[in-house]
Enzyme design. Sequence first.
Site, PDB file in Angstrom:
ATOM      1  N   CYS A  17     -28.155  64.575  40.008  1.00  0.00           N
ATOM      2  CA  CYS A  17     -29.586  64.658  39.719  1.00  0.00           C
ATOM      3  C   CYS A  17     -30.053  63.600  38.725  1.00  0.00           C
ATOM      4  CB  CYS A  17     -29.927  66.059  39.200  1.00  0.00           C
ATOM      5  SG  CYS A  17     -29.940  67.299  40.512  1.00  0.00           S
ATOM      6  N   LYS A  20     -32.711  61.224  40.110  1.00  0.00           N
ATOM      7  CA  LYS A  20     -34.084  61.651  40.374  1.00  0.00           C
ATOM      8  C   LYS A  20     -35.072  60.669  39.753  1.00  0.00           C
ATOM      9  CE  LYS A  20     -35.233  66.017  39.994  1.00  0.00           C
ATOM     10  NZ  LYS A  20     -35.359  67.427  39.561  1.00  0.00           N
ATOM     11  N   ALA A  49     -44.935  72.308  39.673  1.00  0.00           N
ATOM     12  CA  ALA A  49     -43.602  71.683  39.682  1.00  0.00           C
ATOM     13  C   ALA A  49     -42.501  72.737  39.752  1.00  0.00           C
ATOM     14  CB  ALA A  49     -43.418  70.780  38.465  1.00  0.00           C
ATOM     15  N   ASP A  51     -39.562  75.218  41.762  1.00  0.00           N
ATOM     16  CA  ASP A  51     -38.302  74.813  42.370  1.00  0.00           C
ATOM     17  C   ASP A  51     -38.350  74.712  43.886  1.00  0.00           C
ATOM     18  OD1 ASP A  51     -36.608  74.745  39.927  1.00  0.00           O
ATOM     19  OD2 ASP A  51     -37.230  76.843  39.818  1.00  0.00           O
ATOM     20  N   HIS A 140     -29.609  65.862  59.734  1.00  0.00           N
ATOM     21  CA  HIS A 140     -29.950  64.502  60.145  1.00  0.00           C
ATOM     22  C   HIS A 140     -29.101  63.525  59.352  1.00  0.00           C
ATOM     23  CE1 HIS A 140     -32.339  61.331  61.895  1.00  0.00           C
ATOM     24  NE2 HIS A 140     -32.613  60.823  60.698  1.00  0.00           N
ATOM     25  N   SER A 141     -28.714  62.420  59.987  1.00  0.00           N
ATOM     26  CA  SER A 141     -27.865  61.429  59.330  1.00  0.00           C
ATOM     27  C   SER A 141     -28.381  60.027  59.603  1.00  0.00           C
ATOM     28  CB  SER A 141     -26.416  61.559  59.828  1.00  0.00           C
ATOM     29  OG  SER A 141     -26.362  61.366  61.247  1.00  0.00           O
ATOM     30  N   ASP A 227     -34.526  76.575  37.589  1.00  0.00           N
ATOM     31  CA  ASP A 227     -33.195  76.034  37.350  1.00  0.00           C
ATOM     32  C   ASP A 227     -33.310  74.701  36.616  1.00  0.00           C
ATOM     33  OD1 ASP A 227     -34.041  74.544  39.541  1.00  0.00           O
ATOM     34  OD2 ASP A 227     -32.162  74.718  40.639  1.00  0.00           O
TER      35      ASP A 227
END
Length: 347
Positions: A17, A20, A49, A51, A140-141, A227
């Site tokens: 994270c 971000k 904002a 989660d 998805h890739s 979180d």
Amino acid sequence: MNAPELRLSQLSHGGGCGCKLAPAVLRELLHGQPAGQMFPQLLVGNETADDAAVWQIDDETAVIATTDFFVPMVDDPHAFGRIAAANAISDIYAMGGRPIMALAILGMPIDRLPAETIRQVLQGGQSICAEAGIPVAGGHSIDSVEPIYGLAVIGLVHPGKMRRNADARVGDSLILTKGLGVGHYSSAIKKGALDEAGIAEMIASTTLLNRIGVELADDPAVHAITDVTGFGILGHGLEVARASNAKLMIEARALPRLSRADELAQAGFVTGASMRNWAAYGHEVTLPEGCPDWQRALLCDPQTSGGLLVSVAPEEADAWVQRIRDGGYPLASIVGRVEEGSGVTIV
């Protein structure tokens, strides 16, 4: 002589994270985006904002939807998949919901990583979804310059048990369920300076599912949950303060930490995200006089798959700390309280 095998963390510009977008950048990008209030079924959009998004189906059922993905913070591909999956599923638990299925998000430099490495990432994510009792139902890739993995996760919650970040009440106690310091550990990993015991400690914390959120949401004394991830305890605490029109008082010494968090912060293992976080929201934070730079860095440290920050009626706080610890979160602690005012004050 064969070329040395690439470490996953060498292929990424950040980690977990910590990659971000900074809070200030994100606010600028979202400025002027259509608000969700025109849809009455949208119980939670991006206004506070929170989660995850929540859409009410009927009086008994609401759907929770979230997505989360990032670049590696560890070199073990199986562990990377597990951490990324636990981090994504956490958003469902933070809303008080139960996950029901996930979709994989995968971007890999297929010309630089062997297929077996990528397969281990996917298997790691699958193993955490199995622990949560949900399938990876698709995904998805793409071929990507950096390794990227995460999940889009769907969950369900009774509308009356949904927990937002906007409902903290003045007088509430604040509980944090996991230790801080993940960003400092990942910085040390990237520089090859963390031993196996330290890596194992970080992986154990970041792969521990936040399923206690479901139990918390069953109790009317628990008013708000979020979180703690990429914006650190200060950033996500500020989101609660802003959304709830209140001030959070956080006791620095009460904050639980991973065992080497202070040591690594003092040694300068600090992510760029920590500095970007402070630049984005430091004007809304009051620190103690003489607060050292390393402690400020810890407060801004981006957490990957971090703990839940819980706002609970004060008379129930001690009992909940014990219950959370008994549920498998040994570092859970009361870390502060909610007061009238705004912003976050560190005591």
